[in-house]
Design an enzyme around this catalytic site. Structure first.
Site, PDB file in Angstrom:
ATOM      1  N   CYS A 458       0.796  -1.304   0.107  1.00  0.00           N
ATOM      2  CA  CYS A 458       0.008  -0.029   0.078  1.00  0.00           C
ATOM      3  C   CYS A 458       0.704   1.373  -0.057  1.00  0.00           C
ATOM      4  O   CYS A 458       0.486   2.216  -0.901  1.00  0.00           O
ATOM      5  CB  CYS A 458      -0.929   0.011   1.379  1.00  0.00           C
ATOM      6  SG  CYS A 458      -0.193   0.598   2.868  1.00  0.00           S
ATOM      7  N   HIS A 507      -2.491   1.483   6.914  1.00  0.00           N
ATOM      8  CA  HIS A 507      -3.081   1.250   5.458  1.00  0.00           C
ATOM      9  C   HIS A 507      -3.725   2.701   5.049  1.00  0.00           C
ATOM     10  O   HIS A 507      -3.798   3.490   5.747  1.00  0.00           O
ATOM     11  CB  HIS A 507      -4.119   0.224   5.446  1.00  0.00           C
ATOM     12  CG  HIS A 507      -4.435  -0.211   4.138  1.00  0.00           C
ATOM     13  ND1 HIS A 507      -3.761  -1.003   3.389  1.00  0.00           N
ATOM     14  CD2 HIS A 507      -5.394   0.161   3.153  1.00  0.00           C
ATOM     15  CE1 HIS A 507      -4.003  -1.286   1.964  1.00  0.00           C
ATOM     16  NE2 HIS A 507      -5.222  -0.636   2.019  1.00  0.00           N
ATOM     17  N   HIS A 519      -6.498   1.779  -3.961  1.00  0.00           N
ATOM     18  CA  HIS A 519      -5.234   1.398  -3.122  1.00  0.00           C
ATOM     19  C   HIS A 519      -4.480   0.031  -3.337  1.00  0.00           C
ATOM     20  O   HIS A 519      -5.487  -0.718  -4.176  1.00  0.00           O
ATOM     21  CB  HIS A 519      -5.844   1.282  -1.531  1.00  0.00           C
ATOM     22  CG  HIS A 519      -6.874   0.458  -1.359  1.00  0.00           C
ATOM     23  ND1 HIS A 519      -6.581  -0.820  -0.493  1.00  0.00           N
ATOM     24  CD2 HIS A 519      -7.949   0.246  -1.957  1.00  0.00           C
ATOM     25  CE1 HIS A 519      -7.711  -1.534  -0.373  1.00  0.00           C
ATOM     26  NE2 HIS A 519      -8.510  -0.973  -1.376  1.00  0.00           N
TER      27      HIS A 519
END
Length: 547
Positions: A458, A507, A519
């Protein structure tokens, strides 16, 4: 049982240094910096499960990364076998025993034979050997079930033994002999490591069979790539790189190098590709990042140019193609933005890079889910109509100046960001950021990955995409959280942060509007998700701006 060096493999160099492979994505602590216990969900737990599986304690078919009752029991079994305090938690002495050579493997069956129902390291070794010989094509899980029995019978029958399905001393001797022969022949298989594996992975990657990290570790992904190569080249699909497979890989490499001399094509890299992309971009055929990597987008641009100037449409930039690109007065396509201001339109039936850019923008905004193939078909038309309807435009499915400007409106920001070299500032455009990001939808998740070729985690995805806009971000989500500016609610182009396996920012993705963000998800790869979903909504931490 003495079934080759496979039994000696734990998890490789990661444990020799006392660390797990902790990639920088969301994980900033190495194993030992935090205790692992029931209820946790992280890559460290997955690595723990892999080690316990290797030793025969964790027998579930998949290492999930979730520390549940099965993992807890496996830890307790390991602690009991190594004389440790039975807590079910991994820290201190348990950690040292796991990564040290003193740790014992799970006890093998007390019988001198192995048969259905047996479990442990001895079964694991049998399965591994049978798999390397092509008799067993399933998970090496240390559980002697019907599939393992069938593989044993096939091996016994092929080697003149009684096909009982029971691994007795004669069968064990035959397996050891087969293993020794493979090692003498210098074969590579699951569990192998080192420079030879690195070379094989690179050769497979050059040919399009292997699309992951070239790390010198022969795992299931490498084995699968080898099988594909073997199948395509008329070899036995064993997943083992024997002398025949090595020869074919090497000979293919020589042939490919000869072909490369005749022109640049998919897979090529370097300054020559950079120059090619720039020439194509100057002519309006290539509207993406000049990165020196000859991928499918560059190939398509080459084909479009070749078609326009009357050259054979091969997608390979040979001397004739490059000369035509460099020639003055050559055919030049009008850039998409110029087409729109001149009153030209994009509509059903139109093809080209302009349509592809349109599809990228519609994808980023959540209106289009099809292939970004540059072909304005019914699906693209419907996406345009949906966008027009939502934005109170004439719903005709035709992209004229008004629709094009509305696509940009509310999503383009003018700002500046000094780069690390101190060379000044440049314009930031959120729409360009999202268009770039959407190009990578479908790129697989790779822990620690930071390029389209290796895959993304990520934070690696965010670093890569923002860099295209001249913005440098730190490598971890926690660091990004600390250096970006808080906003009360996200706008297109902002970073949205989430807390997942540990407190704090672990994240993140890029907000694209309509409660959607793009993402790199660990189970999905690069994708678009809904912030209001039952998974993401309770984990939302906040939004911050990097530009």
């Amino acid at each position: 049982m003495q079934l080759s060096t496979w039994k000696k493999t734990l998890v490789g160099s990661a444990f020799l240094t006392g660390l797990f492979y902790v990639q920088t994505e969301d994980v900033e602590a190495s194993l030992g910096d935090q205790a692992l216990q029931k209820g946790m969900n992280s890559p460290d737990v997955k690595e723990l499960q892999d080690v316990l599986k290797e030793k025969g304690y964790f027998t579930y078919h998949t290492s999930t990364g979730y520390f549940g009752p099965i993992t807890e029991q496996a830890v307790k079994d390991f602690q009991k076998a190594t004389g440790l305090k039975i807590t079910g938690t991994v820290s201190g002495d348990t950690l040292n025993a796991l990564k040290g050579s003193v740790a014992k493997s799970a006890p093998a069956t007390s019988s001198s034979t192995l048969t259905i129902g047996d479990r442990g390291q001895s079964v694991t070794s049998i399965q591994s050997t049978l798999k390397s010989k092509g008799y067993y094509n399933y998970n090496v899980d240390g559980i002697f079930g019907p599939i393992t029995e069938k593989a044993v019978k096939q091996f016994q029958s092929a080697n003149g033994l009684s096909a009982s399905g029971v691994v007795d001393q004669a069968t064990e001797n035959a397996l050891n002999a087969a293993e020794a022969k493979q090692e003498a022949d210098g074969v590579l298989k699951t569990g192998s490591r080192g420079s030879e594996v690195t070379s094989v992975q690179q050769q497979l990657k050059n040919k399009g069979y292997y699309n992951y990290n070239v790390d010198g570790i022969y795992g299931p992904i490498t084995e699968k790539a080898v099988k594909k190569f073997q199948s395509a080249n008329g070899l036995s699909q064993t997943g083992v790189v024997d002398s025949q497979t090595k020869t074919k890989l090497s000979s293919s490499s020589v042939e490919e190098k000869k072909e490369e001399v005749s022109g640049l094509k998919v897979g090529a890299r370097g300054s020559s590709v950079t120059s090619l992309q720039q020439n194509l971009k100057d002519r309006g055929y290539y509207n993406y990042n000049v990165d020196g990597i000859f991928g499918s987008i560059t190939e398509k641009a080459v084909k479009e140019f070749q078609s326009i100037v009357g050259l054979p449409v091969t997608g390979v930039a040979n001397d004739a193609t490059i000369d035509a690109l460099k020639a003055r007065g050559g055919t030049t396509q009008t850039p998409v933005s110029d087409q729109v201001t001149q009153g030209d339109i994009l509509k059903l039936g139109v093809k080209g890079e302009g349509v592809k850019e349109l599809q990228s923008k519609l994808t980023a905004l959540g209106y289009y889910k099809g292939s970004k193939d540059g072909d304005f078909g019914p699906a693209t038309e419907q996406a345009v109509k949906n966008f027009q309807s939502r934005n109170k435009l004439t719903v005709d499915g035709v992209v004229g100046p008004a629709t094009w400007e509305k696509l940009k409106q509310g999503t383009a920001y003018s700002g500046s960001e000094s780069d690390n070299t101190g060379s000044g500032s440049q314009s930031f455009n959120a729409m360009d950021l999202i268009a770039d990001a959407s190009e990578f939808i479908g790129v697989p998740y790779t822990w620690g990955g930071n390029t389209p070729q290796s895959g993304f985690d990520c934070s690696g995805f965010l670093v890569y995409v923002f860099k295209k806009q001249g913005i440098s971000l730190p490598r971890t989500m926690a660091q990004m959280w600390n250096v970006t500016d808080s906003v009360s609610s996200p706008s297109v182009g902002d970073i949205v942060y989430f807390t997942t396996y540990k407190p704090g920012a672990s994240h993140g993705g890029i907000y694209i509007g309509n409660n959607k963000f793009i993402h790199a998800g660990s189970s999905t790869g690069v994708t678009i998700s809904d912030m209001t979903s039952s998974y993401w909504a309770p984990r939302y931490l906040g939004a911050k701006r990097a530009h």
